[in-house]
Scaffold this motif. Sequence first.
Motif, PDB file in Angstrom:
ATOM      1  N   GLU A 120       0.655  -1.206  -0.028  1.00  0.00           N
ATOM      2  CA  GLU A 120      -0.301  -0.042   0.092  1.00  0.00           C
ATOM      3  C   GLU A 120       0.924   1.158  -0.121  1.00  0.00           C
ATOM      4  N   GLN A 121       1.807   1.315   0.897  1.00  0.00           N
ATOM      5  CA  GLN A 121       2.961   2.403   0.797  1.00  0.00           C
ATOM      6  C   GLN A 121       3.498   2.663  -0.478  1.00  0.00           C
ATOM      7  N   LEU A 122       3.998   1.602  -1.048  1.00  0.00           N
ATOM      8  CA  LEU A 122       4.911   1.773  -2.341  1.00  0.00           C
ATOM      9  C   LEU A 122       3.778   2.309  -3.345  1.00  0.00           C
ATOM     10  N   GLY A 123       2.436   1.511  -3.275  1.00  0.00           N
ATOM     11  CA  GLY A 123       1.405   1.891  -4.439  1.00  0.00           C
ATOM     12  C   GLY A 123       1.001   3.418  -4.324  1.00  0.00           C
ATOM     13  N   LEU A 124       0.920   3.875  -3.011  1.00  0.00           N
ATOM     14  CA  LEU A 124       0.903   5.321  -2.761  1.00  0.00           C
ATOM     15  C   LEU A 124       1.631   6.267  -3.528  1.00  0.00           C
ATOM     16  N   LYS A 136       8.280  12.085   1.289  1.00  0.00           N
ATOM     17  CA  LYS A 136       7.922  12.894   2.726  1.00  0.00           C
ATOM     18  C   LYS A 136       6.898  13.803   2.472  1.00  0.00           C
ATOM     19  N   LYS A 137       6.315  14.031   1.382  1.00  0.00           N
ATOM     20  CA  LYS A 137       5.183  14.852   1.132  1.00  0.00           C
ATOM     21  C   LYS A 137       4.152  13.925   1.562  1.00  0.00           C
ATOM     22  N   LEU A 138       3.956  12.884   0.954  1.00  0.00           N
ATOM     23  CA  LEU A 138       3.030  11.790   1.334  1.00  0.00           C
ATOM     24  C   LEU A 138       2.903  11.041   2.478  1.00  0.00           C
ATOM     25  N   ASN A 139       3.914  11.406   3.411  1.00  0.00           N
ATOM     26  CA  ASN A 139       4.125  10.976   4.566  1.00  0.00           C
ATOM     27  C   ASN A 139       4.233   9.426   4.703  1.00  0.00           C
ATOM     28  N   ASN A 179       1.611   8.387  -7.251  1.00  0.00           N
ATOM     29  CA  ASN A 179       1.574   9.847  -7.240  1.00  0.00           C
ATOM     30  C   ASN A 179       2.886  10.315  -7.874  1.00  0.00           C
ATOM     31  N   LEU A 180       3.626   9.615  -8.682  1.00  0.00           N
ATOM     32  CA  LEU A 180       4.917   9.961  -9.286  1.00  0.00           C
ATOM     33  C   LEU A 180       4.627  10.972 -10.476  1.00  0.00           C
TER      34      LEU A 180
END
Length: 395
Positions: free
Chosen positions: A193-197, A262-265, A201-202
């Motif tokens: 989920e974290q990498l998918g986020l 960092k922006k996506l926390n 957003n790239l």
Amino acid sequence: MEEELLKKLVSIPSNFESASDISNFVGSFLEENGLSVEYQEVEGFGSNVISRIPGKGLTVLLNGHMDTVGVSHGWTKNPWGEIEGDRFYGLGSADMKGGLAALISAYIEISNLPRKKRPNVIFTAVVDEEGYSRGTWKLIESGAVEDADVVFIAEPTNEKVMLGARGRFVISLKARGKKAHGARPEEGINAIEQLGLLVSNLSKIKTKKHRHLGKGSYCTLQFTGKSDGLSVPDYAEAIVDRHIVIGEDWERIKKEIERRVKKLNIKAEIEISKFPRPTPEMLPYRVRENSRFASLLKDTYHLLFGEKPQITYGQSVGDFNYFGAYLRVPTIVFGPIGANWHSADEWVSLSSVRRVKTVYAELLHILGNRKRFDELLELKERKQKKLSDNAALVD
């Protein structure tokens, strides 16, 4: 010559993983036409074919690749060659056996000129362009073409003059999370989920714009990750394409991804690295539109066919990136009209292949003997006058 040569080239299977047969054919064909040939082995992929003819003044490098991708599904024409009107269908016909046939024919034609009326010319047919450009990199790395003053490549450009291209990095993104029971996901960190986020957003990252090459781009090519039973997955990996323009380098790209993390926390640990490849990165390059060689190519085309060819820039990468960025000489791409490369029913225009061959033959002649341009101009003026006189007689 170029049409018959094209038919033969397409009839020889030459997948980029095995191009020995076509290397042998191209070398033998040049030898049969009285030209010396050197075979440069590219281990596991066949051999580059190198031939030289001496002239005067500058040294011109002609380059084309012999390999193709595999046969895709959906072909309705014979992938080993079929003519329908002006279209020649076949695997690799446009990318780039049509251009290769044009280059070989022009090279042989120019070899018949007196030495004092031609430049020094190096002809190179390379392997593995469709893979990692091992063939072209071997040419550069070995020093075999270090004396070149300009490079011309006959990749398909629809008779436009390509004066540069974007470059490319392939990025490996690895996410390491924290395993927990799947019924209590809040106790873990889900790497998928974290990498998918992150990868979703790239595309929101503001990439650099270039006046001619456009702007950089992101595209996720592969995503893998799985859980260990009913567990929060603690590892995931993505492979991402990042096309770049002049002014973008690896450090810039790495920092912009880190800022996005960092922006996506993002809580997972993200590792950013280059995807390993056997040849250097494909960097962007550009040739000035008013450069000597670009101007002369445009003027030659105009003199022969009555119109100036359009200028274009490559959105993706090829062997031209290595010549332009690493050999660091003007690298100009000009090739025939065609379509469907890397897909079913690929075709190239036979009349366009003939025009491209004519342009290269005359361009080489002019580069060795500037008076040739004046001769062509005088010939054109005579034809125009004759047509005008005939029209006046009819009236």
